[in-house]
Design an enzyme around this catalytic site. Structure first.
Site, PDB file in Angstrom:
ATOM      1  N   SER A 134      27.274  68.979 101.122  1.00 35.69           N
ATOM      2  CA  SER A 134      26.713  68.657  99.802  1.00 35.69           C
ATOM      3  C   SER A 134      27.119  67.284  99.270  1.00 35.69           C
ATOM      4  O   SER A 134      26.504  66.774  98.349  1.00 35.69           O
ATOM      5  CB  SER A 134      27.119  69.721  98.787  1.00 35.69           C
ATOM      6  OG  SER A 134      28.530  69.799  98.703  1.00 35.69           O
ATOM      7  N   ASP A 189      30.426  69.313  88.521  1.00 32.37           N
ATOM      8  CA  ASP A 189      30.666  70.760  88.470  1.00 32.37           C
ATOM      9  C   ASP A 189      32.040  71.024  89.093  1.00 32.37           C
ATOM     10  O   ASP A 189      32.873  70.125  89.141  1.00 32.37           O
ATOM     11  CB  ASP A 189      29.522  71.530  89.167  1.00 32.37           C
ATOM     12  CG  ASP A 189      29.330  71.091  90.623  1.00 32.37           C
ATOM     13  OD1 ASP A 189      30.243  70.445  91.186  1.00 32.37           O
ATOM     14  OD2 ASP A 189      28.269  71.403  91.210  1.00 32.37           O
ATOM     15  N   HIS A 238      31.808  68.835  92.776  1.00 28.01           N
ATOM     16  CA  HIS A 238      31.111  67.580  93.083  1.00 28.01           C
ATOM     17  C   HIS A 238      31.257  66.521  91.994  1.00 28.01           C
ATOM     18  O   HIS A 238      31.197  66.859  90.812  1.00 28.01           O
ATOM     19  CB  HIS A 238      29.616  67.858  93.283  1.00 28.01           C
ATOM     20  CG  HIS A 238      29.336  68.935  94.273  1.00 28.01           C
ATOM     21  ND1 HIS A 238      29.030  70.235  93.907  1.00 28.01           N
ATOM     22  CD2 HIS A 238      29.351  68.915  95.631  1.00 28.01           C
ATOM     23  CE1 HIS A 238      28.858  70.966  95.001  1.00 28.01           C
ATOM     24  NE2 HIS A 238      29.050  70.199  96.061  1.00 28.01           N
TER      25      HIS A 238
END
Length: 349
Positions: free
Chosen positions: A45, A322, A325
């Site tokens: 991610s 978050d 990240h």
């Protein structure tokens, strides 16, 4: 007067070749830089720009993407991620996600992004393709002649291993005693992957060192986002030391290839977190977007589509988006720091 003319003339004679030479060198550098035309991305991610399935949590749900492009677009952030900054550095458009290769064929010329959120070098709780399978996808495209050997000689691979293997290890109740040998196996597999990407013909490879996992909000929540967990960060240092050793060894074994470059994300993250105000960041450890309670996360909604998360007033002043990240501002700050190291310069030349 005549003497000063002579002096001027001799100065010109001396400086003109130097000017020409530096101009030629600058031009050569420019040509060399333009030589890199494609970016191939593998990992998780931290570099995924849209491969993860739309039904999965995060990335395709509000409020992801609110800063850029203004709506959810498959990035695990409020905006741009590391891939976008590396592409920008190379003067390229961010490469097309593998999933969209048939829908945006005109963008194939910038390379391709094979990264999927939640994945590791081994299988994790994510059902997305791990890095071995991502490299298989790449190999298949080469076989199908989507990318030729000469394309690959003008390409860079960006590889991200951001800790999903470790999250999964802990989720399966892996012991702290067994952690060092598991770290060694993750680094060995990473080295195998780097060698494989290189053997497929990619000119330059950049791999991210592991960021300070002990500073991620998911870890610091227990201290109300006040301090990093040093036990986790010690394990990260072990990972990065082993990665440095493995890459040094690979570079010695493949002397005729361009050296594999490590991006020191640990140092970049830490230096931004230690001096947040240099990048106009006010909240260094507290995430911008969180669930209203521990059973919810950023982007959660209930069965009536009522949102169960809250977003800070100004994502630009937060380093973390978050629990895992960085924000776009966070990535921008990390990129600014990376630009002061010679790792990025090595990619170009």
């Amino acid at each position: 007067m005549m003497d000063s003319h002579k002096q001027l003339l001799s100065l010109l004679c001396l400086s003109l070749p130097l000017l020409l030479l530096s101009g030629l060198q600058a031009e050569a550098r420019l040509q060399h830089h333009e030589h890199l035309e494609k970016l191939f991305v593998f990992g998780d991610s931290y570099v995924d720009t849209g491969n993860t399935r739309i039904g999965q949590p995060g990335s395709w749900k509000n409020p992801y993407g609110i800063t850029f492009p203004g709506k959810p677009a498959g990035r695990f952030s409020d905006g741009r991620v590391l891939t976008d900054y590396i592409a920008k550095f190379l003067g390229l458009k961010s490469p097309v996600p593998y999933k969209f290769r048939k829908f945006i064929p005109q963008n194939l010329k910038y390379g391709m992004n094979f990264a999927y959120g939640g994945t590791g070098v081994f299988d994790t709780s994510s059902k997305n393709p791990n890095m071995t399978i991502q490299i298989d996808f790449f190999k298949q495209l080469i076989k199908e002649n989507v990318y030729t050997a000469s394309d690959l000689t003008r390409s860079v691979a960006l590889v991200s291993v951001a800790g999903n293997d470790y999250n999964f290890y802990l989720a399966r109740n892996g012991s702290l005693q067994g952690f060092p040998s598991f770290i060694a196996s993750v680094v060995n597999q990473t080295a195998t992957n780097l060698l494989r990407i290189q053997s497929l013909g990619v000119k330059k490879i950049v791999v991210g060192g592991l960021q300070p996992l002990g500073c991620l909000p998911g870890t610091t929540a227990s201290s109300s986002f006040q301090k990093c967990n040093s036990t986790f960060n010690d394990l990260v240092v072990l990972h990065n030391n082993l990665l440095n050793q493995a890459v040094t060894k690979l570079n010695q074994q493949t002397k005729n290839q361009s050296p594999i470059i490590i991006l020191d994300l640990y140092d970049s993250f830490i230096s931004v977190l230690n001096q947040p105000s240099t990048n106009n960041i006010k909240d260094e450890l507290k995430p911008c977007c969180v669930g209203i309670s521990s059973e919810f996360s950023c982007g959660s909604v209930d069965e009536n589509n009522v949102k169960k998360y809250k977003v800070c007033d100004d994502p630009k002043s937060s380093f973390f988006w978050d629990l895992l990240h960085p924000t776009q501002a966070g990535w921008q700050a990390v990129y600014n720091k990376l630009q002061t190291t010679n790792a990025l310069q090595q990619i170009r030349y």
